[in-house]
Motif scaffolding. Structure first.
Motif, PDB file in Angstrom:
ATOM      1  N   UNK A 155      24.509 -23.367  16.754  1.00 40.88           N
ATOM      2  CA  UNK A 155      23.249 -23.243  17.496  1.00 40.88           C
ATOM      3  C   UNK A 155      22.073 -23.628  16.611  1.00 40.88           C
ATOM      4  N   UNK A 156      20.923 -23.748  17.254  1.00 39.30           N
ATOM      5  CA  UNK A 156      19.689 -24.021  16.538  1.00 39.30           C
ATOM      6  C   UNK A 156      19.448 -22.927  15.487  1.00 39.30           C
ATOM      7  N   UNK A 157      19.075 -23.365  14.290  1.00 39.53           N
ATOM      8  CA  UNK A 157      18.768 -22.408  13.230  1.00 39.53           C
ATOM      9  C   UNK A 157      19.976 -21.938  12.457  1.00 39.53           C
ATOM     10  N   UNK A 158      21.157 -22.522  12.710  1.00 38.97           N
ATOM     11  CA  UNK A 158      22.360 -22.035  12.026  1.00 38.97           C
ATOM     12  C   UNK A 158      22.507 -22.607  10.613  1.00 38.97           C
ATOM     13  N   UNK A 159      21.687 -23.614  10.273  1.00 46.25           N
ATOM     14  CA  UNK A 159      21.729 -24.136   8.904  1.00 46.25           C
ATOM     15  C   UNK A 159      22.287 -25.549   8.778  1.00 46.25           C
ATOM     16  N   UNK A 160      22.552 -26.191   9.901  1.00 48.28           N
ATOM     17  CA  UNK A 160      23.185 -27.526   9.877  1.00 48.28           C
ATOM     18  C   UNK A 160      22.318 -28.559   9.146  1.00 48.28           C
ATOM     19  N   UNK A 161      21.020 -28.593   9.522  1.00 49.76           N
ATOM     20  CA  UNK A 161      20.133 -29.582   8.898  1.00 49.76           C
ATOM     21  C   UNK A 161      19.941 -29.279   7.419  1.00 49.76           C
ATOM     22  N   UNK A 162      19.890 -28.002   7.075  1.00 49.66           N
ATOM     23  CA  UNK A 162      19.749 -27.650   5.652  1.00 49.66           C
ATOM     24  C   UNK A 162      20.960 -28.145   4.864  1.00 49.66           C
ATOM     25  N   UNK A 163      22.144 -28.029   5.462  1.00 53.06           N
ATOM     26  CA  UNK A 163      23.337 -28.545   4.786  1.00 53.06           C
ATOM     27  C   UNK A 163      23.212 -30.064   4.608  1.00 53.06           C
ATOM     28  N   UNK A 164      22.796 -30.761   5.683  1.00 58.39           N
ATOM     29  CA  UNK A 164      22.642 -32.222   5.595  1.00 58.39           C
ATOM     30  C   UNK A 164      21.606 -32.590   4.531  1.00 58.39           C
ATOM     31  N   UNK A 165      20.472 -31.876   4.541  1.00 57.71           N
ATOM     32  CA  UNK A 165      19.404 -32.202   3.583  1.00 57.71           C
ATOM     33  C   UNK A 165      19.834 -31.915   2.148  1.00 57.71           C
ATOM     34  N   UNK A 166      20.661 -30.888   1.977  1.00 55.52           N
ATOM     35  CA  UNK A 166      21.140 -30.577   0.626  1.00 55.52           C
ATOM     36  C   UNK A 166      22.013 -31.721   0.112  1.00 55.52           C
ATOM     37  N   UNK A 167      22.898 -32.219   0.995  1.00 53.57           N
ATOM     38  CA  UNK A 167      23.784 -33.320   0.576  1.00 53.57           C
ATOM     39  C   UNK A 167      22.986 -34.601   0.337  1.00 53.57           C
ATOM     40  N   UNK A 168      21.877 -34.742   1.060  1.00 54.71           N
ATOM     41  CA  UNK A 168      21.031 -35.937   0.894  1.00 54.71           C
ATOM     42  C   UNK A 168      20.007 -35.778  -0.224  1.00 54.71           C
ATOM     43  N   UNK A 169      20.053 -34.641  -0.914  1.00 55.83           N
ATOM     44  CA  UNK A 169      19.138 -34.348  -2.021  1.00 55.83           C
ATOM     45  C   UNK A 169      17.686 -34.223  -1.567  1.00 55.83           C
ATOM     46  N   UNK A 170      17.490 -33.890  -0.288  1.00 61.38           N
ATOM     47  CA  UNK A 170      16.122 -33.668   0.189  1.00 61.38           C
ATOM     48  C   UNK A 170      15.727 -32.213  -0.018  1.00 61.38           C
ATOM     49  N   UNK A 171      16.728 -31.382  -0.217  1.00 61.07           N
ATOM     50  CA  UNK A 171      16.520 -29.950  -0.457  1.00 61.07           C
ATOM     51  C   UNK A 171      17.418 -29.564  -1.630  1.00 61.07           C
ATOM     52  N   UNK A 172      16.867 -28.803  -2.584  1.00 58.13           N
ATOM     53  CA  UNK A 172      17.720 -28.390  -3.717  1.00 58.13           C
ATOM     54  C   UNK A 172      18.390 -27.060  -3.395  1.00 58.13           C
ATOM     55  N   UNK A 173      19.706 -26.969  -3.575  1.00 60.57           N
ATOM     56  CA  UNK A 173      20.343 -25.685  -3.269  1.00 60.57           C
ATOM     57  C   UNK A 173      19.886 -24.604  -4.251  1.00 60.57           C
ATOM     58  N   UNK A 174      19.872 -23.371  -3.773  1.00 59.42           N
ATOM     59  CA  UNK A 174      19.512 -22.244  -4.641  1.00 59.42           C
ATOM     60  C   UNK A 174      20.645 -22.007  -5.648  1.00 59.42           C
ATOM     61  N   UNK A 175      21.880 -22.179  -5.188  1.00 62.92           N
ATOM     62  CA  UNK A 175      23.021 -22.138  -6.106  1.00 62.92           C
ATOM     63  C   UNK A 175      24.189 -22.895  -5.476  1.00 62.92           C
TER      64      UNK A 175
END
Ligand SMILES: Nc1ncnc2c1ncn2[C@@H]1O[C@H](COP(=O)(O)OP(=O)(O)OP(=O)(O)O)[C@@H](O)[C@H]1O
Length: 280
Positions: free
Chosen positions: A48-68
């Motif tokens: 669902x919306x807000x489940x974290x899918x885009x954050x996962x995509x952005x992390x793999x694309x290096x648009x977001x740095x993972x916390x760990x």
């Protein structure tokens, strides 16, 4: 066997607000995925919306740095604290396709300028070679150079422009294409053109895809593997047949039960005061 995608304890916490009124959102919660294969694969991430899918995509694309945690794509570590892959090498192996193709191209710059830039700057090609790569990429999405030359984004339909953005992503011959809701802005009648294109590119061009979507029906149709996300957690992962055909987690069952089905019967229910039709 190649590691197509592996995430190891991937976490992302967004921090909002001031020092005194700090709010934290845990968008990825210990995400562990492992897909190894010598064949290309389409991996869907649904939720669902807000489940974290885009954050996962952005992390793999290096648009977001993972916390760990860290992520590995085609045997190379691409994300994690202190991980700095060579930019050109990274873009040659992983390419994005975004939800809204009209945001991917400025309306003041012809789209073929983007294709040329990707061919020269990312793929490192020159002159005729660059044009050849652009022509090949356009041909694989069913377009010709003449269809795009000198044209601006507002001169395309959403479906056509999304095909141009897929062609742009194909120019560096990436191993993995990350497509975040790539058909949600496209007319329902044209969606299957893009979805079938992904299948064709997997089979013929040997590209793997991470397909981020709300749409379980297309996910089932094209995926080899499905990961179900809820509140930043991968609650279920497996082959598309096992996850969608025999879901184990209550959240997956809930998602599947909310797909509109043509098999469900509609039964008219008539009350004395107000006639109405409700779902059976
Ligand atoms: N830059 C940000 N700053 C703060 N919170 C964010 C940020 N980006 C996302 N979030 C939050 O993180 C959570 C996960 O968001 P994300 O966009 O990854 O979900 P999603 O599954 O892709 O949703 P959708 O399907 O609506 O795109 C949400 O609670 C969202 O509000």
């Amino acid at each position: 066997m190649a590691v197509i995608l592996r995430t190891e304890g991937l976490n992302k916490v967004y921090r909002l607000g001031s020092l005194t009124r700090n709010k934290q959102i845990r968008a990825l919660h210990d995400v562990n995925l492992n897909i190894e294969s010598d064949e290309p694969a389409i991996i869907s991430v649904v939720g669902e919306s807000g489940s974290g899918k885009t954050t996962l995509a952005k992390t793999l694309l290096r648009l977001v740095e993972p916390t760990s945690g860290r992520a590995i794509v085609y045997d190379k570590v691409v994300a994690g604290k202190g991980v700095r892959p060579n930019k050109r090498e990274f873009l040659r192996s992983i390419q994005p396709i975004f939800q809204n193709p009209f945001e991917a191209f400025s309306r003041y710059r012809p789209v073929d300028a983007y294709l040329h830039e990707t061919a020269t700057r990312v793929a490192g090609l020159k002159g005729e070679e660059a044009y050849g790569a652009i022509e090949t990429a356009l041909a694989s999405v069913g377009l010709e150079y003449a269809d795009v030359r000198g044209k601006y984004s507002n001169q395309f339909s959403g479906g056509e422009l999304q095909r141009v953005s897929i062609a742009r992503a194909l120019i560096p011959e990436p191993s993995l294409i990350i497509a975040d809701e790539p058909v949600s802005m496209i007319d329902a009648s044209r969606r299957m053109i893009i979805i079938n294109l992904f299948l064709k590119l997997k089979l013929e061009a040997k590209r793997s895809f991470l397909y981020i979507t709300h749409d379980l029906a297309t996910a089932y149709y094209i995926s080899d593997y499905v990961a179900v996300m809820n509140k930043g957690v991968i609650v279920e992962f497996g082959t598309a047949q096992s996850v969608m055909g025999n879901p184990q987690h209550d959240y997956t069952k809930l998602l599947l039960s909310s797909i509109p089905s043509t098999q469900k019967r509609w039964r008219p229910r008539v009350t004395p005061s107000s006639p109405s039709v409700v779902s059976a």
